[in-house]
Motif scaffolding. Structure first.
Motif: not given
Length: 263
Positions: A66-87
C-alpha cells in the motif's frame, strides 16, 4: 481484493501502540477487530487508510504494498469511515456523498449521469434520500454517520475499513448497516465494541490486547468465556443465538471497587 497486515508495529513517543500485528482479510470477507480501549484497534486501521505510517511492517492490498501506491490509486482501493470523519462546513447531504467520487475525478470535473445515480442509490440504501438537501450540520449524530457510510460506498473501493461505524446509530440502523456490510461484496475490516454484533456480522475476529493480537479466528472459536474474562475483564456466559447459532454473550454485572475486586 484481499488485505494483509504483515508484522505491523507502530511506535509513537517510545510506546508500541501496535506490536508485530499480522492479520489476513480474504477477498470479500468481513473481519472484525475487537479489544478493550487502548488496545491498538484504531491505530491498526489508520495504517490501512494511511493516516499513519507503520514503524515496521507492511500493509498489502491485492498483493501490492500500500505504501508504494499513489494517493489516488490508494483511495480507489480503500475507503475509510473514521471516528473523526465529520466536517465543520455545512454541505448538503448529497454534496457530502458526492465527495466520495473525488478519487475518480480531476479538478472540478462534473459528475456523470452514472455517478449521480450511484450517489442516489447510496443515499437510498442508507435511508438518506429524504435528507438529500439538508445541511449536514443540522443532522443528528446517527444521520451524519450514515452520510459518511454512503460517501464511502460512492467511492467504489475494493476494501472498506470502518472504525466503530455503529456509534450514534439506533438499533434499526445498526442492524441495517451491518447487514449491508455483509452483502456489499467488499473486503471489510471493521472495529466494533459490541461483541454480539461482531459475532453476528463477522466471518472472523481478531482480538487485540496491549497492541498485540492475542486471538484470531471464527467468532465461535474466539469468543470464549475465558477470553472475555482475560481480555475484557468481565464475566460472561456464551450461548448460541437461537436462529443463527452465532455466539452471544450474556454479561454478569457485579458491584466492584475501583480496583476491580467485588465488594
Amino acid at each position: 481484493m484481499d488485505l494483509r497486515l504483515d508484522g505491523l508495529t507502530v511506535t509513537i513517543d517510545g510506546a508500541d501502540l501496535v506490536r508485530d500485528l499480522s492479520l489476513d482479510v480474504a477477498d470479500g470477507a468481513v473481519v472484525g477487530l475487537i479489544g478493550p480501549n487502548g488496545s491498538g484497534k484504531s491505530t491498526a486501521l489508520r495504517c490501512v487508510y494511511r493516516a499513519l505510517r507503520p514503524t515496521h511492517g507492511t500493509v498489502w492490498i491485492g498483493g501490492d504494498d500500500l505504501a508504494g501506491l499513489g494517493r489516488r490509486d490508494g483511495a480507489r482501493r480503500v475507503a475509510a469511515l473514521t471516528q473523526q470523519g465529520g466536517s465543520d462546513l455545512d454541505f448538503t447531504v448529497e454534496e457530502v456523498v458526492a465527495l466520495g467520487r473525488a478519487p475518480h475525478k480531476h479538478g472540478n470535473e462534473p459528475l456523470t449521469a452514472r455517478e449521480h445515480e450511484l450517489c442516489r442509490r447510496a443515499m437510498e440504501r442508507l435511508d438518506l434520500l429524504h435528507l438529500a438537501g439538508r445541511g449536514v450540520l443540522s443532522l443528528s449524530g446517527g444521520e451524519r454517520q450514515r452520510v459518511l457510510v454512503a460517501r464511502a460506498l460512492v467511492q467504489e473501493p475494493r476494501v472498506l475499513v470502518l472504525d466503530e461505524p455503529t456509534n450514534h446509530l439506533d438499533v434499526r440502523h445498526q442492524i441495517e448497516l451491518l447487514a449491508m456490510l455483509r452483502g456489499a461484496d467488499l473486503t471489510v475490516l471493521v472495529v466494533l465494541h459490541d461483541l454480539n454484533l461482531a459475532a453476528a456480522v463477522c466471518d472472523r475476529l481478531g482480538v487485540l490486547s496491549g497492541g498485540r493480537l492475542v486471538a484470531a479466528g471464527p467468532p465461535a472459536d474466539v469468543l470464549t468465556e475465558a477470553l472475555v474474562r482475560d481480555v475484557f475483564g468481565v464475566a460472561a456466559t456464551v450461548v448460541p443465538h437461537p436462529l443463527s447459532g452465532a455466539p452471544q454473550l450474556l454479561y454478569t454485572v457485579t458491584d466492584t471497587t475501583p480496583e476491580g475486586t467485588p465488594r
